[in-house]
Design a protein around this motif. Structure first.
Motif, PDB file in Angstrom:
ATOM      1  N   LEU A  37       0.900  -1.437  -0.219  1.00 47.73           N
ATOM      2  CA  LEU A  37       0.276   0.159   0.221  1.00 47.73           C
ATOM      3  C   LEU A  37       0.787   1.308   0.176  1.00 47.73           C
ATOM      4  O   LEU A  37       0.240   2.252  -0.339  1.00 47.73           O
ATOM      5  N   GLY A  38       2.212   1.015   0.338  1.00 51.12           N
ATOM      6  CA  GLY A  38       3.038   2.532   0.443  1.00 51.12           C
ATOM      7  C   GLY A  38       3.054   2.766   1.833  1.00 51.12           C
ATOM      8  O   GLY A  38       3.484   3.854   1.073  1.00 51.12           O
ATOM      9  N   PHE A  39       2.176   3.141   2.676  1.00 55.74           N
ATOM     10  CA  PHE A  39       2.239   3.927   3.272  1.00 55.74           C
ATOM     11  C   PHE A  39       3.988   3.812   3.971  1.00 55.74           C
ATOM     12  O   PHE A  39       4.599   2.559   4.341  1.00 55.74           O
ATOM     13  N   ASN A  40       4.636   5.034   4.903  1.00 57.26           N
ATOM     14  CA  ASN A  40       6.018   4.666   4.852  1.00 57.26           C
ATOM     15  C   ASN A  40       5.711   4.596   6.577  1.00 57.26           C
ATOM     16  O   ASN A  40       4.275   4.879   7.493  1.00 57.26           O
ATOM     17  N   VAL A  41       6.565   3.753   7.165  1.00 56.14           N
ATOM     18  CA  VAL A  41       6.434   2.460   8.079  1.00 56.14           C
ATOM     19  C   VAL A  41       7.512   3.327   8.837  1.00 56.14           C
ATOM     20  O   VAL A  41       8.582   3.351   8.159  1.00 56.14           O
ATOM     21  N   TRP A  42       7.501   3.096  10.484  1.00 54.36           N
ATOM     22  CA  TRP A  42       9.299   3.440  10.501  1.00 54.36           C
ATOM     23  C   TRP A  42      10.246   2.415  10.426  1.00 54.36           C
ATOM     24  O   TRP A  42      10.455   1.438  11.084  1.00 54.36           O
ATOM     25  N   ASP A  43      11.252   3.524  10.040  1.00 58.49           N
ATOM     26  CA  ASP A  43      12.240   2.959   9.545  1.00 58.49           C
ATOM     27  C   ASP A  43      13.607   2.782   9.523  1.00 58.49           C
ATOM     28  O   ASP A  43      14.115   4.734   8.781  1.00 58.49           O
ATOM     29  N   PRO A  44      15.062   3.490  10.866  1.00 61.60           N
ATOM     30  CA  PRO A  44      15.127   4.087  10.858  1.00 61.60           C
ATOM     31  C   PRO A  44      17.148   4.375  10.359  1.00 61.60           C
ATOM     32  O   PRO A  44      17.363   5.251  10.320  1.00 61.60           O
ATOM     33  N   ARG A  45      16.622   3.133   9.810  1.00 60.32           N
ATOM     34  CA  ARG A  45      18.205   3.300   8.644  1.00 60.32           C
ATOM     35  C   ARG A  45      17.367   3.501   6.678  1.00 60.32           C
ATOM     36  O   ARG A  45      18.375   4.384   6.262  1.00 60.32           O
ATOM     37  N   LYS A  46      15.592   3.980   7.069  1.00 57.09           N
ATOM     38  CA  LYS A  46      15.886   4.706   5.779  1.00 57.09           C
ATOM     39  C   LYS A  46      15.249   6.029   6.086  1.00 57.09           C
ATOM     40  O   LYS A  46      15.386   7.354   4.745  1.00 57.09           O
ATOM     41  N   TRP A  47      14.518   6.827   6.764  1.00 57.40           N
ATOM     42  CA  TRP A  47      14.433   8.152   7.030  1.00 57.40           C
ATOM     43  C   TRP A  47      14.741   8.511   8.146  1.00 57.40           C
ATOM     44  O   TRP A  47      15.391   8.178   9.724  1.00 57.40           O
ATOM     45  N   SER A  48      15.754   9.670   8.194  1.00 57.44           N
ATOM     46  CA  SER A  48      16.739  10.388   8.643  1.00 57.44           C
ATOM     47  C   SER A  48      15.919  11.088  10.643  1.00 57.44           C
ATOM     48  O   SER A  48      16.558  10.768  11.089  1.00 57.44           O
ATOM     49  N   ARG A  49      14.311  11.641  10.006  1.00 61.07           N
ATOM     50  CA  ARG A  49      13.745  11.722  10.735  1.00 61.07           C
ATOM     51  C   ARG A  49      13.883  10.618  12.541  1.00 61.07           C
ATOM     52  O   ARG A  49      13.937  10.605  13.651  1.00 61.07           O
ATOM     53  N   ASP A  50      13.188   9.096  11.542  1.00 60.60           N
ATOM     54  CA  ASP A  50      13.435   7.983  12.782  1.00 60.60           C
ATOM     55  C   ASP A  50      14.584   8.191  13.599  1.00 60.60           C
ATOM     56  O   ASP A  50      14.578   7.629  14.419  1.00 60.60           O
ATOM     57  N   ARG A  51      16.203   8.453  12.483  1.00 59.29           N
ATOM     58  CA  ARG A  51      16.887   8.292  13.915  1.00 59.29           C
ATOM     59  C   ARG A  51      17.400   8.773  14.737  1.00 59.29           C
ATOM     60  O   ARG A  51      17.797   8.850  15.725  1.00 59.29           O
ATOM     61  N   THR A  52      16.189  10.416  14.804  1.00 58.20           N
ATOM     62  CA  THR A  52      16.752  11.244  15.634  1.00 58.20           C
ATOM     63  C   THR A  52      15.510  10.370  17.184  1.00 58.20           C
ATOM     64  O   THR A  52      15.789  11.544  18.383  1.00 58.20           O
ATOM     65  N   HIS A  53      14.702   9.721  17.194  1.00 56.96           N
ATOM     66  CA  HIS A  53      13.593   9.404  18.081  1.00 56.96           C
ATOM     67  C   HIS A  53      14.666   8.072  18.974  1.00 56.96           C
ATOM     68  O   HIS A  53      15.217   7.729  18.808  1.00 56.96           O
ATOM     69  N   LEU A  54      14.251   9.178  20.375  1.00 56.81           N
ATOM     70  CA  LEU A  54      14.905   8.710  21.042  1.00 56.81           C
ATOM     71  C   LEU A  54      14.508   7.980  22.016  1.00 56.81           C
ATOM     72  O   LEU A  54      15.049   6.667  22.986  1.00 56.81           O
ATOM     73  N   MET A  55      13.091   7.431  21.649  1.00 55.23           N
ATOM     74  CA  MET A  55      12.523   6.218  22.816  1.00 55.23           C
ATOM     75  C   MET A  55      11.645   5.610  21.848  1.00 55.23           C
ATOM     76  O   MET A  55      10.218   5.977  22.300  1.00 55.23           O
ATOM     77  N   PRO A  56      12.109   4.420  20.927  1.00 54.61           N
ATOM     78  CA  PRO A  56      10.921   4.416  19.607  1.00 54.61           C
ATOM     79  C   PRO A  56       9.534   3.082  20.525  1.00 54.61           C
ATOM     80  O   PRO A  56      11.005   2.403  21.225  1.00 54.61           O
TER      81      PRO A  56
END
Ligand code: ATP
Ligand code: MG
Length: 606
Positions: free
Chosen positions: A300-319
């Motif tokens: 379906l192509g919705f974004n899922v949480w993926d710190p390898r792919k999305w730099s913003r997800d890499r900033t999450h401190l307590m996923p």
């Protein structure tokens, strides 16, 4: 990630149990042990404490909620039928037209307390729109109903919601239009196909229910999960770490954390799960994510949480990842400061649980309220005022949602040297009928950093930037205002202390005079008192609150620090007593020629 389990005194696990056990999560269980006699006894004591704490609703309230939900369901069905007719569909379509109501959140999980909101989702057919049909037509229907009060549409939110009270019960109503002409009563929304041809807002709206359903499927024992979650939610509220909007954790986050522990200890009962909870999260190496199941990629192509792919997800401190497609981080609001506070609280919980296990403490020690107002020497007081109660409701909600940014900005602009601890509770002076409320943040210097002589932190620009952002509120109305003041511990207003609480320090009331500056801030003009003890710049923040005429609120009438404009900045030196801006004996401010700054001690916590 988590230390190995010592199961002192617990019953050995029968081998068959291990072989048969279903694996619920992505991690292998730490222990399959069931309860020992002692665990069962401790569990009974814990359950009694929870029962006595007023966190369960009465049978009457349960019945009232059910009645309200059934009334709402009927309203939704009638509304969909009415729209179907108005839009020119055939009589057969009108007859079959349907809208359904589902619950999610704490109500759905069976862990809601008395007075909790009911999170509901209305699912309608493809031709019933959110923008007009839901937020205009249904809104107007509700507006006309006697049972409905405090109706507040929030159409521009990340997850658009209509908030209201129905017969006094708080309801959050979301809307999802799915790509079906007729919505079956028993629609299975767990299947991803329900997301076909929907937009992000619809996906987010549907996901509250999908996540709740998944959580209940992914835990070994629903009853044990519910009791443990109730316990942890109660604990988090007592310890000042329950609030998604402030950057701590909210209902869904706590639910996911507890569910993970349930997976790790599939046969444990609540007393065991609570102590394992603190053990696990005291040792958890954030930002390793908490996940109840693998993250599913989907066509379906919705974004899922993926710190390898999305730099913003890499900033999450307590996923803490939601378990329904598209999996997201439910705790993106957590900042370095709130994570720090939560980890401290996990350590506190772990220590108390260790003492409980050794019979050196009982469960009540775990729920001791946090001494937030005893913990810091310096606080920021954020006063929020509006012309009337309705305006305050929306303005307060907006400002509260921005407060997190103030914390982030202060820590960013001081390179983390000044740490902020936002407190989630709001305070209102109930003795005064004005449209005002206040939030507080504890401030401290980063522990362990050497204080340099004359070192100053100036956060004028930081506070200005924050206020600018806040004042860009789309629904701003005259009278809505915000004041940020530095108050020292002994200057904290009396109304923040609950009845019966003994303050350690005597409160001093100091009347001071204020004027408004051209930029709308308050400024002290003079002090009538020559008593030097009462000349501290911010003493007026505890001054009398006189707000008899809410329509003509001024900061001073709302009990707001008249020295607010000085809060344009913050300076710090050491030691604290020399920091406070003193007036000279003749009443003149000895620093009147200097640019206004907040003077603040950056000593560590008391
Ligand atoms: P409470 O007892 O405090 O109402 P709750 O679990 O109902 O607890 P709410 O804050 O009312 O929590 O949120 C309702 C639901 O909205 C959550 O259970 C969750 O499904 C969804 N939700 C809220 N915040 C988030 C988030 N940050 N990420 C994902 N879903 C969220
Ligand atoms: Mg809720």
């Amino acid at each position: 990630m988590v230390g190995s389990e010592r199961e002192n005194g617990s019953s050995p696990t029968p081998p068959a149990q291990k072989a048969d056990v279903k694996k619920y999560g992505v991690m292998n269980p730490i222990s399959y042990a069931g309860p020992s006699e002692v665990d069962v006894q401790k569990n009974a004591l814990l359950e009694k404490l929870l029962m006595d704490s007023g966190i369960y609703e009465s049978a009457e309230e349960t019945a009232r909620r059910e009645e309200v939900l059934s009334r709402l369901d009927k309203i939704i069905k009638d509304w969909v039928k009415q729209l179907t007719r108005q839009k020119g569909y055939t009589e057969k379509m009108v007859e079959e037209a349907n809208g359904i109501l589902r619950t999610f959140g704490s109500y759905r999980l069976g862990v809601h307390g008395p007075n909790a909101d009911i999170d509901t989702l209305c699912i309608g057919p493809s031709y019933v729109t959110r923008e007009h049909d839901f937020f205009v037509i249904l809104h107007n229907i509700l507006l006309e109903m006697e049972e409905v009060s405090d109706l507040q549409p929030v159409d521009d939110a990340h997850v658009p919601v209509m908030k209201f009270k129905f017969q006094g019960i708080s309801i959050d109503l979301l809307y999802a239009s799915i790509s079906l002409l007729i919505v079956p009563e028993d629609l299975d929304i767990s299947h991803n196909s329900v997301l076909y041809n929907t937009d992000e807002k619809t996906v987010r709206s549907l996901n509250g229910c999908r996540v709740a359903d998944q959580i209940l499927k992914l835990i070994p024992n629903v009853e044990n999960f519910c009791t443990t979650l109730r316990c942890l939610k109660f604990w988090a509220k007592r310890r000042g770490v329950y609030s998604n909007v402030t950057g701590f954790l909210g209902g869904v986050n706590w639910a996911l954390l507890v569910a993970q522990v349930c997976q790790l200890y599939p046969n444990a009962i609540p007393s065991m799960l609570v102590s394992r909870f603190f053990r696990v999260y005291t040792h958890w190496r954030w930002p390793n994510p908490v996940m109840l199941c693998p993250i599913e990629e989907d066509e379906l192509g919705f974004n899922v949480w993926d710190p390898r792919k999305w730099s913003r997800d890499r900033t999450h401190l307590m996923p803490i990842i939601t378990p329904a497609y598209p999996c997201m981080n439910s705790s993106y609001n957590v900042s370095a400061s709130t994570l720090r506070v939560m980890v401290e609280q996990f350590h506190f919980g772990n220590k108390v649980c260790e003492e409980i296990e050794l019979n050196k403490a009982n469960w009540s020690a775990l729920f001791e309220p946090s001494l937030f107002f005893e913990s810091y020497k310096n606080y920021l007081q954020v006063d929020i005022i509006a012309a009337d109660a309705d305006d305050l409701l929306s303005w307060r909600g907006w400002v509260e949602s921005r407060l997190r940014l103030l914390t982030l900005k202060i820590e960013r602009d001081t390179d983390g040297m000044l740490q902020c601890h936002p407190f989630p509770n709001e305070y209102v002076d109930t003795s005064k009928p004005c449209s005002h409320c206040a939030f507080f943040m504890g401030l401290q210097r980063q522990p362990g950093v050497k204080v340099q002589e004359g070192q100053q932190f100036d956060i004028r620009a930081t506070v200005d930037e924050f206020k600018q952002g806040v004042n860009s509120y789309n629904h701003w109305r005259p009278g809505m205002d915000i004041f940020v003041s530095h108050v020292r511990r002994r200057q904290l207003p009396a109304y923040i202390f609950p009845e019966g609480y003994k303050r350690q320090r005597q409160l001093r009331h100091t009347p001071q005079h204020s004027t408004r500056t051209s930029n709308g801030d308050a400024e002290r003009s003079s002090s009538p008192s020559s008593d030097r003890r009462f000349k501290r710049k911010h003493d007026a923040s505890i001054a009398d609150i006189g707000c008899g005429k809410p329509k003509k609120l001024s900061p001073e009438s709302a009990g707001i620090a008249p020295s607010s404009p000085v809060i344009q900045g913050l300076a710090c030196e050491s030691p604290i007593e020399q920091n406070v801006v003193m007036e000279s004996e003749d009443g003149a401010n000895s620093e009147s020629m200097q640019p206004p700054t907040i003077r603040l001690s950056l000593e560590s916590t008391a």
